[in-house]
Design an enzyme around this catalytic site. Sequence first.
Site, PDB file in Angstrom:
ATOM      1  N   HIS A 188      45.734  -1.245  34.739  1.00 35.32           N
ATOM      2  CA  HIS A 188      47.026  -1.513  35.374  1.00 35.32           C
ATOM      3  C   HIS A 188      46.883  -2.354  36.638  1.00 35.32           C
ATOM      4  CE1 HIS A 188      49.115   0.962  32.505  1.00 35.32           C
ATOM      5  NE2 HIS A 188      48.243   1.935  32.720  1.00 35.32           N
ATOM      6  N   ARG A 224      44.265  -2.009  22.165  1.00 37.75           N
ATOM      7  CA  ARG A 224      44.533  -1.909  23.602  1.00 37.75           C
ATOM      8  C   ARG A 224      43.308  -1.373  24.346  1.00 37.75           C
ATOM      9  NH1 ARG A 224      46.903   2.021  27.175  1.00 37.75           N
ATOM     10  NH2 ARG A 224      48.474   1.182  28.614  1.00 37.75           N
ATOM     11  N   SER A 276      51.609   5.593  30.587  1.00 40.58           N
ATOM     12  CA  SER A 276      50.684   4.547  30.162  1.00 40.58           C
ATOM     13  C   SER A 276      50.568   4.540  28.640  1.00 40.58           C
ATOM     14  CB  SER A 276      49.335   4.716  30.852  1.00 40.58           C
ATOM     15  OG  SER A 276      48.505   3.610  30.638  1.00 40.58           O
ATOM     16  N   LEU A 277      49.396   4.888  28.068  1.00 39.43           N
ATOM     17  CA  LEU A 277      49.282   4.893  26.606  1.00 39.43           C
ATOM     18  C   LEU A 277      50.301   5.823  25.971  1.00 39.43           C
ATOM     19  CD1 LEU A 277      47.822   7.411  24.789  1.00 39.43           C
ATOM     20  CD2 LEU A 277      46.087   7.023  26.515  1.00 39.43           C
ATOM     21  N   GLN A 337      53.141  -3.738  30.903  1.00 36.30           N
ATOM     22  CA  GLN A 337      52.572  -2.459  31.324  1.00 36.30           C
ATOM     23  C   GLN A 337      51.067  -2.541  31.518  1.00 36.30           C
ATOM     24  OE1 GLN A 337      50.925   0.478  28.969  1.00 36.30           O
ATOM     25  NE2 GLN A 337      52.785   1.725  28.952  1.00 36.30           N
ATOM     26  N   GLN A 394      45.905   8.847  29.472  1.00 36.63           N
ATOM     27  CA  GLN A 394      44.468   9.033  29.549  1.00 36.63           C
ATOM     28  C   GLN A 394      44.115   9.958  30.710  1.00 36.63           C
ATOM     29  OE1 GLN A 394      42.705   5.363  28.558  1.00 36.63           O
ATOM     30  NE2 GLN A 394      40.606   6.026  28.897  1.00 36.63           N
TER      31      GLN A 394
END
Length: 313
Positions: free
Chosen positions: A203, A119, A94-95, A252, A10
């Site tokens: 996170h 998510r 991340s994603l 995560q 992102q």
Amino acid sequence: MSIAFTFPGQGSQAVGMGRDLAEAFPEARAVFEEVDDALGQKLSKVMWEGPEDELTLTANAQPALMAVSIAAMRVMEKGGLSLKDKVAFVAGHSLGEYSALCAAGTFSLADTARLLRIRGNAMQAAVPVGEGAMAAIIGLEAADVEKACEQVAAGTVCQIANDNGGGQLVISGAKPAVEHAARIATEMGAKRAIMLPVSAPFHSALMQPAADAMREALAEVARNTPVVPVIANVTVSPISDPDEIAARLVEQVTGRVRWRETVAWFADNGVETLYEVGSGKVLSGLARRINRDLGAVPVNTPADIETAMQALA
């Protein structure tokens, strides 16, 4: 020469992303259509026409970024690329870890889109707007940023969310704690401490409700062994077991994205070139700052794909 493919997270989204791929390649168009169908939404229209604030919504940005990455992958595969034969590892920020796993065959495209929609919604809903925050700390080592967080974290949440490398770390947690830690970091010698325009404290431990939602969602999705190992964000180690992959994806959500260590791991394990597959050039820029000996190649446009395919032939 050992190669790894990386997939952006992102912040790499931009209105218009992926449109040139869709116009040039039927394989790319098919990806965007499948993602639209899986989500029951013309996400591709938002991606190509905006408005920007709608694209930036976490629930849209996450599947949108994945769609661009997989569109580029499908075009390269149609051109003869075999991930299994040419690439040693995959990883995503991340994603982007979901994009990496989709590219490597762990999840279907439709399931990946739906997982990222879940998510995104779960991460947005985990903390009321205004209660959480994130800040970028520029110019301090991770150990010093850790100390700044520890000084304010008694009874609250403030932790390193992203260790991006190049002297850039991101902290996340309860807004007052993050603001306090940012001030401490400045006093400790940080070049800058910048509050980020994000809608939730990603996170961090405050994301536990989202982690629980992902545990349930991942339990219901078919998972295959990836054709190449993925380097997990939270462990910086290669994993291929589908159950371990699901467990690491759950971790995560609340855990640190250890990108600096991931790039260093690649260099230590024989990788010489990183191809960043998808929107933007953020990961390529970070890789160059972390290790100048590593090649870093963005694969975003039709011209990028042509160049990459020649190099990978």
